[in-house]
Scaffold this motif. Structure first.
Motif, short mmCIF file in Angstrom:
data_model
loop_
_atom_site.label_atom_id
_atom_site.label_comp_id
_atom_site.label_asym_id
_atom_site.label_seq_id
_atom_site.Cartn_x
_atom_site.Cartn_y
_atom_site.Cartn_z
N ARG A 60 0.84 -1.19 0.00
CA ARG A 60 0.00 0.00 0.00
C ARG A 60 0.88 1.25 0.00
O ARG A 60 1.88 1.30 0.72
N LYS A 61 0.50 2.23 -0.81
CA LYS A 61 1.25 3.49 -0.79
C LYS A 61 0.28 4.66 -0.91
O LYS A 61 -0.79 4.55 -1.50
N ALA A 62 0.70 5.77 -0.33
CA ALA A 62 -0.11 6.99 -0.36
C ALA A 62 0.81 8.18 -0.25
O ALA A 62 1.92 8.08 0.28
N VAL A 63 0.35 9.31 -0.78
CA VAL A 63 1.13 10.54 -0.73
C VAL A 63 0.55 11.46 0.34
O VAL A 63 -0.66 11.71 0.37
N TYR A 64 1.43 11.95 1.22
CA TYR A 64 1.05 12.88 2.28
C TYR A 64 1.79 14.20 2.08
O TYR A 64 2.88 14.23 1.52
N GLY A 114 6.15 28.13 -7.44
CA GLY A 114 6.29 26.94 -8.27
C GLY A 114 4.92 26.42 -8.66
O GLY A 114 4.04 27.18 -9.09
N PRO A 115 4.68 25.11 -8.46
CA PRO A 115 3.38 24.55 -8.85
C PRO A 115 2.28 24.75 -7.81
O PRO A 115 1.13 24.39 -8.05
N ILE A 116 2.61 25.33 -6.66
CA ILE A 116 1.62 25.52 -5.60
C ILE A 116 0.95 26.88 -5.78
O ILE A 116 1.62 27.91 -5.78
N SER A 117 -0.37 26.86 -5.95
CA SER A 117 -1.13 28.09 -6.19
C SER A 117 -2.11 28.33 -5.06
O SER A 117 -2.71 27.40 -4.51
N ILE A 151 -11.11 29.31 8.94
CA ILE A 151 -10.51 28.02 9.28
C ILE A 151 -9.98 27.40 7.98
O ILE A 151 -10.70 27.31 6.99
N LEU A 152 -8.72 27.02 8.01
CA LEU A 152 -8.05 26.41 6.85
C LEU A 152 -7.81 24.94 7.14
O LEU A 152 -7.13 24.59 8.10
N LYS A 153 -8.39 24.09 6.31
CA LYS A 153 -8.14 22.66 6.43
C LYS A 153 -7.02 22.27 5.46
O LYS A 153 -7.13 22.49 4.25
N LEU A 154 -5.96 21.69 6.00
CA LEU A 154 -4.87 21.15 5.19
C LEU A 154 -5.08 19.66 5.04
O LEU A 154 -5.12 18.93 6.03
N PHE A 155 -5.26 19.20 3.81
CA PHE A 155 -5.49 17.79 3.56
C PHE A 155 -4.15 17.06 3.66
O PHE A 155 -3.22 17.36 2.91
N ARG A 156 -4.06 16.13 4.56
CA ARG A 156 -2.79 15.45 4.79
C ARG A 156 -2.55 14.34 3.76
O ARG A 156 -1.51 14.29 3.11
N LYS A 157 -3.49 13.43 3.63
CA LYS A 157 -3.38 12.36 2.64
C LYS A 157 -4.01 12.87 1.35
O LYS A 157 -5.20 13.18 1.30
N LEU A 158 -3.22 12.97 0.29
CA LEU A 158 -3.67 13.63 -0.92
C LEU A 158 -4.27 12.64 -1.91
O LEU A 158 -3.85 11.49 -2.00
N SER A 159 -5.25 13.12 -2.65
CA SER A 159 -5.88 12.32 -3.71
C SER A 159 -5.85 13.14 -5.00
O SER A 159 -5.75 14.37 -4.99
N ALA A 160 -5.97 12.44 -6.11
CA ALA A 160 -5.86 13.10 -7.42
C ALA A 160 -7.03 14.03 -7.66
O ALA A 160 -8.18 13.72 -7.33
N GLY A 161 -6.74 15.18 -8.26
CA GLY A 161 -7.79 16.09 -8.68
C GLY A 161 -8.38 16.89 -7.55
O GLY A 161 -7.94 16.83 -6.39
N PRO A 162 -9.43 17.67 -7.84
CA PRO A 162 -10.08 18.48 -6.82
C PRO A 162 -10.62 17.62 -5.67
O PRO A 162 -11.24 16.58 -5.91
N ASP A 191 1.05 20.30 -10.23
CA ASP A 191 1.90 19.21 -10.71
C ASP A 191 1.16 17.88 -10.66
O ASP A 191 0.21 17.69 -9.87
N GLY A 192 1.62 16.93 -11.47
CA GLY A 192 1.19 15.54 -11.36
C GLY A 192 -0.31 15.36 -11.38
O GLY A 192 -0.99 15.73 -12.34
N ASP A 193 -0.86 14.78 -10.29
CA ASP A 193 -2.29 14.50 -10.19
C ASP A 193 -3.12 15.73 -9.82
O ASP A 193 -4.33 15.61 -9.64
N ARG A 194 -2.47 16.88 -9.64
CA ARG A 194 -3.15 18.14 -9.36
C ARG A 194 -4.08 18.05 -8.15
O ARG A 194 -5.27 18.38 -8.22
N PRO A 195 -3.55 17.64 -7.00
CA PRO A 195 -4.41 17.52 -5.81
C PRO A 195 -4.74 18.86 -5.19
O PRO A 195 -4.05 19.87 -5.40
N THR A 196 -5.81 18.90 -4.42
CA THR A 196 -6.12 20.03 -3.57
C THR A 196 -5.33 19.89 -2.28
O THR A 196 -5.38 18.84 -1.63
N LEU A 197 -4.62 20.94 -1.90
CA LEU A 197 -3.79 20.89 -0.69
C LEU A 197 -4.51 21.44 0.54
O LEU A 197 -4.23 21.02 1.66
#
Length: 452
Positions: A60-64, A114-117, A151-162, A191-197
Motif C-alpha cells: 500500500r502506498k499513499a502521498v502525504y 512553483g506549482p503551488i497556487s 478556518i483552513l483545512k490542510l489535507f494530509r493524505k492527498l488524492s488526485a484532482g479536486p 503538478d502531477g495529479d493536481r491535488p487540492t492541498l
C-alpha cells in the motif's frame, strides 16, 4: 537546502508518521517514506518548506503533505524535531502560528510558488496578517483557525484532482445552501495529479460540536435513575429532529447543484457486490465476524430488490456522523464532505443514495449512546437506557428528515436502509480494529442486532 531535507525526511518519517493523529496507516508499519518533492515557500527566517512524501506500507502506498518550519532562534515549544545534515533544526510548521500566516496571506494575494497556487473566491476579500492556530482534535487532516474569521483545512493524505470537500462546498454555496460554512479559498498543486492541498472556510466561532452535544445528553440520562429519555433536561430529540431536517435540506440542495437521477439497472447489484467485498476484507482481519457472515450476506442480498424504491442517486456527504455536524445559533451545519477517508476518490466522487448518509447518522446515534459503556462492567440498566436514547433520537432524526425530503421517510425504505447501515457498521469494525480496539464491541454488537 533540498538534499539535506530529503535525506532527513527519509530517515525520520518512518517512525514519526505513525505517531501523528492524521496519519491514516496506523494498522501496519511504515516500510519506507520517500520524499518526492520539497519546495521552499519562504526562504527567509523563519523558513517554511512544503514537502510531498510517498509512504509505503507493504503493498500500500499513499502521498502525504508536510509543512516544515525552521527558525534561527525558535521558541522552546518549537525546538527542532529533526536535524538535517547541514545542522539545521526543523519542526512541524503547523505548530507555529506566526509561520502559518504565510498561507492565509498567500490566498489573499492569490500568489503562487512553483506549482503551488493560492486562491480566494471571486466575491471574497480576506484579512491578512492573522496567525493560524492548529486545532489539536483533528484526526485525518490538520485545521488552522485564523482569529475568529477563518478556518483552513490542510489535507494530509492527498488524492488526485479536486478534493470532494472543496467541490461540494462550492456547489452548495452556489445554490445558497444555509447549512454549510461559506467556502472562501483554496490551495492547489498544479503538478502531477493536481491535488487540492487545502480549503479555507468561514469559521463558526459560536458552533457546538454535534458529538459533544449528543454525548452530554447521554450522560444526563445515565445519571438519572428513574427518568426516561423524554423526561431528562438534556433530551436531544428536538435537536435530532432539526438535524434530520438540515440533512434533508442539504441533500435537496446537492440534487439542485449537481443533479440527481434514477438508479440504473445493475448499479444496485454493483453496490451490494461492494458490500460483500468489504465484508470479505474486514472478516480477514476480524475473525469474530465469521459467525455473523451468513446473516449479514442475507441482509445485503435482500437489498438487490430495492432498485424500484424511488430514491434517486446523487452526490451525498459520504461520511456523515455526529462529529461532522455543528450547531450554531442559526441551526445545524454540515462539515467535511470528503467522504470516507479510506475509500478511493473515485468512490467518494460517485453519486450514491442519500440513504447512505441517513444510515451513517443512525449509526452515530448508536455510537453516542454506547461509547460511555466502553471499558465498564456490564450493567443491564445502563445498556437498556443507552438503547432507549438511541431509539428515541434515531426516530426523531428520521421524522425531521421526512418533513423536508422529497424522497419521504427513510424508514419507508427499510430493506435498503438496513443494508446500508450494516455496511457502515462493517466499515466501523475495520476502523476500530486499526485505531481503537477497545471500541470494537460497539459495531460488533450492532451488527449482531441488525443482522438478526
Amino acid at each position: 537546502m533540498t538534499e539535506p531535507v530529503l535525506r532527513m525526511l527519509a530517515e525520520q518519517l518512518p517512525t514519526w508518521l505513525p505517531t501523528q493523529r492524521w496519519f491514516g496507516g496506523k494498522d501496519r508499519p511504515v516500510t519506507e517514506a520517500r520524499p518526492v518533492r520539497v519546495i521552499a515557500l519562504s526562504d527567509k527566517d523563519p523558513r517554511l518548506v512544503h514537502a510531498l512524501v510517498e509512504v509505503m506500507q507493504d503493498d500500500r502506498k499513499a502521498v502525504y503533505q508536510l509543512l516544515l518550519g525552521s527558525r534561527e532562534q525558535p521558541p522552546e515549544h518549537l525546538a527542532g524535531v529533526w536535524v538535517d545534515s547541514d545542522g539545521t533544526h526543523w519542526y512541524e510548521a503547523t505548530a507555529d502560528p506566526e509561520l502559518m500566516t504565510f498561507l492565509l496571506d498567500a490566498m489573499a494575494e492569490q500568489g503562487s510558488t512553483g506549482p503551488i497556487s493560492f486562491h480566494r473566491e471571486d466575491d471574497v476579500d480576506l484579512d491578512e496578517g492573522l496567525r493560524g492556530r492548529a486545532v489539536t482534535s483533528e484526526q485525518s487532516n490538520t485545521s488552522l483557525i485564523y482569529g475568529q474569521q477563518y478556518i483552513l483545512k490542510l489535507f494530509r493524505k492527498l488524492s488526485a484532482g479536486p478534493n470532494p470537500d472543496l467541490r461540494i462546498h462550492r456547489a452548495l454555496h452556489s445554490v445558497g445552501c444555509e447549512h454549510i460554512a461559506q467556502p472562501l479559498g483554496w490551495i492547489s498543486d498544479e503538478d502531477g495529479d493536481r491535488p487540492t492541498l487545502g480549503m479555507l472556510q468561514q469559521f463558526l466561532a459560536d458552533a457546538a460540536d454535534g458529538w459533544a452535544m449528543a454525548t452530554t445528553s447521554v450522560r444526563d440520562l445515565m445519571a438519572e435513575g428513574d427518568l426516561h429519555a423524554d423526561e431528562v433536561g438534556g433530551d436531544f430529540a428536538g435537536e435530532a429532529r432539526r438535524l434530520g431536517a438540515a440533512v434533508a435540506a442539504v441533500h435537496a440542495d446537492l440534487a439542485r447543484a449537481l443533479d440527481s437521477r434514477p438508479i440504473e439497472p445493475g448499479e444496485l447489484d454493483a453496490a451490494v457486490d461492494a458490500m460483500h467485498r468489504r465484508l470479505d476484507s474486514v472478516m480477514a482481519a476480524v475473525p469474530d465476524l465469521a459467525d455473523l457472515a451468513d446473516a449479514i450476506r442475507q441482509v445485503f442480498d435482500q437489498a438487490r430488490g430495492a432498485a424500484d424504491s424511488g430514491v434517486p442517486i446523487q452526490h451525498v456527504h459520504g461520511d456523515l456522523h455526529l462529529g461532522q455536524v455543528l450547531r450554531t445559533v442559526n441551526g445545524w451545519v454540515l462539515i467535511d464532505f470528503e467522504g470516507e477517508p479510506a475509500a478511493p476518490v473515485s468512490e467518494r466522487l460517485a453519486p450514491r443514495s442519500p440513504l447512505r448518509d441517513v444510515a451513517g447518522m443512525l449509526r452515530s446515534f448508536d455510537y453516542a449512546a454506547h461509547q460511555l459503556l466502553v471499558g465498564q462492567q456490564e450493567d443491564h440498566q445502563l445498556a437498556v437506557r443507552a438503547q432507549e436514547w438511541t431509539s428515541r433520537n434515531r426516530g426523531a432524526f428520521c421524522d425531521g428528515y421526512a418533513e423536508i425530503s422529497p424522497n419521504g421517510d427513510p424508514r419507508d425504505h427499510e430493506v435498503l436502509l438496513r443494508a446500508l447501515e450494516l455496511d457502515k457498521a462493517i466499515y466501523e469494525v475495520a476502523y476500530e480494529q486499526a485505531n481503537r480496539p477497545d471500541w470494537l464491541q460497539i459495531p460488533l454488537t450492532s451488527i449482531a442486532r441488525i443482522a438478526s
